[in-house]
Write an enzyme that holds these catalytic residues in place. Structure first.
Site, PDB file in Angstrom:
ATOM      1  N   GLY A 197      66.299  -2.732  86.254  1.00 32.29           N
ATOM      2  CA  GLY A 197      67.594  -2.377  86.825  1.00 32.29           C
ATOM      3  C   GLY A 197      67.436  -1.491  88.041  1.00 32.29           C
ATOM      4  N   LYS A 247      63.558   4.156  77.755  1.00 26.62           N
ATOM      5  CA  LYS A 247      62.468   4.324  78.723  1.00 26.62           C
ATOM      6  C   LYS A 247      62.610   5.713  79.313  1.00 26.62           C
ATOM      7  CE  LYS A 247      62.256   2.528  83.395  1.00 26.62           C
ATOM      8  NZ  LYS A 247      62.289   1.296  84.220  1.00 26.62           N
ATOM      9  N   ASP A 262      56.088  -3.327  87.915  1.00 24.58           N
ATOM     10  CA  ASP A 262      57.427  -3.402  88.514  1.00 24.58           C
ATOM     11  C   ASP A 262      57.198  -3.550  90.027  1.00 24.58           C
ATOM     12  OD1 ASP A 262      59.874  -2.793  89.745  1.00 24.58           O
ATOM     13  OD2 ASP A 262      60.335  -1.045  88.531  1.00 24.58           O
ATOM     14  N   LYS A 295      61.177   8.385  82.328  1.00 27.26           N
ATOM     15  CA  LYS A 295      60.440   8.469  83.585  1.00 27.26           C
ATOM     16  C   LYS A 295      59.367   9.537  83.435  1.00 27.26           C
ATOM     17  CE  LYS A 295      62.794   5.547  86.175  1.00 27.26           C
ATOM     18  NZ  LYS A 295      62.160   4.414  86.893  1.00 27.26           N
ATOM     19  N   LYS A 317      62.921  -7.938  88.671  1.00 22.85           N
ATOM     20  CA  LYS A 317      64.148  -7.522  89.371  1.00 22.85           C
ATOM     21  C   LYS A 317      64.360  -8.543  90.470  1.00 22.85           C
ATOM     22  CE  LYS A 317      63.469  -2.533  88.715  1.00 22.85           C
ATOM     23  NZ  LYS A 317      63.025  -1.279  89.356  1.00 22.85           N
TER      24      LYS A 317
HETATM   25  O1  OSB Z   1      61.676   1.827  88.436  1.00 24.30           O
HETATM   26  O2  OSB Z   1      62.896   0.783  87.092  1.00 24.30           O
HETATM   27  C1  OSB Z   1      62.795   1.542  88.041  1.00 24.30           C
HETATM   28  C2  OSB Z   1      66.263   2.802  89.077  1.00 24.30           C
HETATM   29  C3  OSB Z   1      66.144   2.800  90.450  1.00 24.30           C
HETATM   30  C4  OSB Z   1      64.944   2.431  91.012  1.00 24.30           C
HETATM   31  C5  OSB Z   1      63.859   2.054  90.203  1.00 24.30           C
HETATM   32  C6  OSB Z   1      63.980   2.049  88.811  1.00 24.30           C
HETATM   33  C7  OSB Z   1      65.199   2.468  88.247  1.00 24.30           C
HETATM   34  C8  OSB Z   1      65.423   2.581  86.809  1.00 24.30           C
HETATM   35  C9  OSB Z   1      66.863   2.503  86.319  1.00 24.30           C
HETATM   36  O3  OSB Z   1      64.556   2.796  86.007  1.00 24.30           O
HETATM   37  C10 OSB Z   1      67.173   1.235  85.626  1.00 24.30           C
HETATM   38  C11 OSB Z   1      68.658   1.033  85.442  1.00 24.30           C
HETATM   39  O4  OSB Z   1      69.323   0.460  86.327  1.00 24.30           O
HETATM   40  O5  OSB Z   1      69.179   1.460  84.407  1.00 24.30           O
HETATM   41 MG    MG Z   2      60.283   0.741  87.240  1.00 24.95          MG
END
Ligand code: OSB
Ligand code: MG
Length: 358
Positions: A278, A149, A226, A151, A250
């Site tokens: 996560g 994934k 999310d 960002k 989550k």
């Molecule tokens: O949007 O999924 C998210 C980490 C912190 C806050 C929000 C997100 C994330 C991640 C990391 O994408 C996921 C991970 O723990 O590997």
């Molecule tokens: Mg997310």
């Protein structure tokens, strides 16, 4: 806890993670939980500071010295506290760990999870340039991650995703915007549609479900929510509105593992695929995520990477590692199935608060 590398998203750059670790003592046992709030309100309005306030002044008085039967009982007791899901979820996790230790059952067994190992991927933060991003992705692919994934944010979306897709034509690839677009500005994302992405995660505002429906109508690629899904009700709203075709679960965001289980069941009944998100968890939260992801409705790889992707030193003795088939084993021990490295915990601790029944 210092991260092995900075993690940058559309809402900011993190170089370390501040978190609240909860431990509950009962009947000679200790249960551990992780509250996934971070030091700033970039992802969610809660922070470690608000979580400590809510836990100390509102949650603890409702449970200290009380006989809590199960997670549903806990949820009933804290139902009068509006919001503050991350705070509540940290306590619920510690209760599950206690129940499991008492009954000699792992979280997976208590949840009815069947999988011994779960498919996982890696979440790659924004990098300096598309070239640096491709290098970072290459490194993770070589380590064995079969799903990546990336960002995205305005100005760093189509170019980045196209570069990764070009370098890896067959990689299971998805993007996460963390609410960086409006319905208008998201029109620039249209060139993502032919890139064969697994999903586009949370492009629009965190408190919006309706505009996601309008966006989903315009895209062949599945929209995944999310931030917008903060309860089983919101999951139902999103499904009924056709605002997304996939949901990221989550436990923290939805107020606890019991709520995550409800969303899983609801989505499964409607054939909506889910996956485990996560929050850069320590070994405590990672163990919880693995147990959750062992349920059959988690059909897409989770954002649950190996311990060494996050921290050089973790606070559990158990370290999670990636198997050659891009999976991680689900813990088998009672409760969360992890033990705390008290020295590590102590060395990272900024403050410690002990609460006792009046
Ligand atoms: O949007 O999924 C998210 C980490 C912190 C806050 C929000 C997100 C994330 C991640 C990391 O994408 C996921 C991970 O723990 O590997
Ligand atoms: Mg997310």
């Amino acid at each position: 806890m210092p991260l092995v590398a900075p993690f940058e998203t559309s809402f900011g750059r993190e170089v370390d993670r501040e978190c609240v670790i909860v431990s509950i003592q009962a009947e000679g046992l200790v249960g551990w939980g992780e509250c996934v709030a971070s030091g700033n309100p970039g992802y969610n309005y809660e922070t470690t500071g608000t979580a400590i306030h809510i836990l100390k002044d509102f949650v603890a008085p409702l449970i200290l010295g009380q006989d809590i039967k199960d997670a549903a009982d806990f949820q009933r007791r804290v139902a009068g506290i509006r919001g503050h899901h991350l705070a509540k979820a940290g306590v619920e996790m510690a209760l599950w760990d206690l129940f499991g230790k008492r009954d000699h059952k792992s979280l997976r067994e208590m949840f009815g999870g069947k999988k011994d190992k779960v498919e996982v991927g890696v979440s790659v933060g924004l990098q300096e340039s598309p070239e640096v991003l491709v290098r970072a992705v290459t490194d993770y692919v070589q380590q064995g991650y079969a799903r990546v994934k990336i960002k995205i944010k305005p100005g760093r979306d189509v170019g980045d995703a196209t570069a990764v897709r070009k370098a890896f034509p067959n990689l299971r690839l998805q993007v996460d915007a963390n609410s960086a677009y409006s319905l208008e500005t998201s029109q620039t994302l249209r060139p993502l549609d032919p890139l064969d992405l697994l999903l586009i995660e949370q492009p629009l505002f965190e408190d919006d479900i309706w505009d996601h429906r309008k966006l989903q109508e315009q895209f062949h690629t599945a929209i995944c929510l999310d931030e917008s899904i903060v309860s089983p009700r919101h999951a139902r709203y999103a499904i009924e509105m056709k605002a997304c075709r996939v949901i990221n679960i989550k436990a923290g965001r939805v107020g606890g593992l019991s709520q995550a289980l409800e969303i899983h069941d609801l989505c499964r009944a409607q054939n909506v695929p889910v996956w485990c998100g996560g929050m850069l968890e320590t070994g405590i939260g990672r163990a919880s995520n693995l147990a959750l992801a062992s349920l059959p409705g988690f059909v897409l790889p989770g954002d649950i990477s190996a311990s060494d992707r996050y921290y050089r030193r973790d606070i559990t003795h158990e370290k999670f590692s990636l198997n050659s088939d891009s999976t991680i084993d689900v813990p088998r021990g009672a409760g969360l199935g992890v033990t705390i490295d008290e020295n590590a915990l102590k060395s990272f601790s900024l403050a410690r608060l002990e609460l006792k029944p009046a």
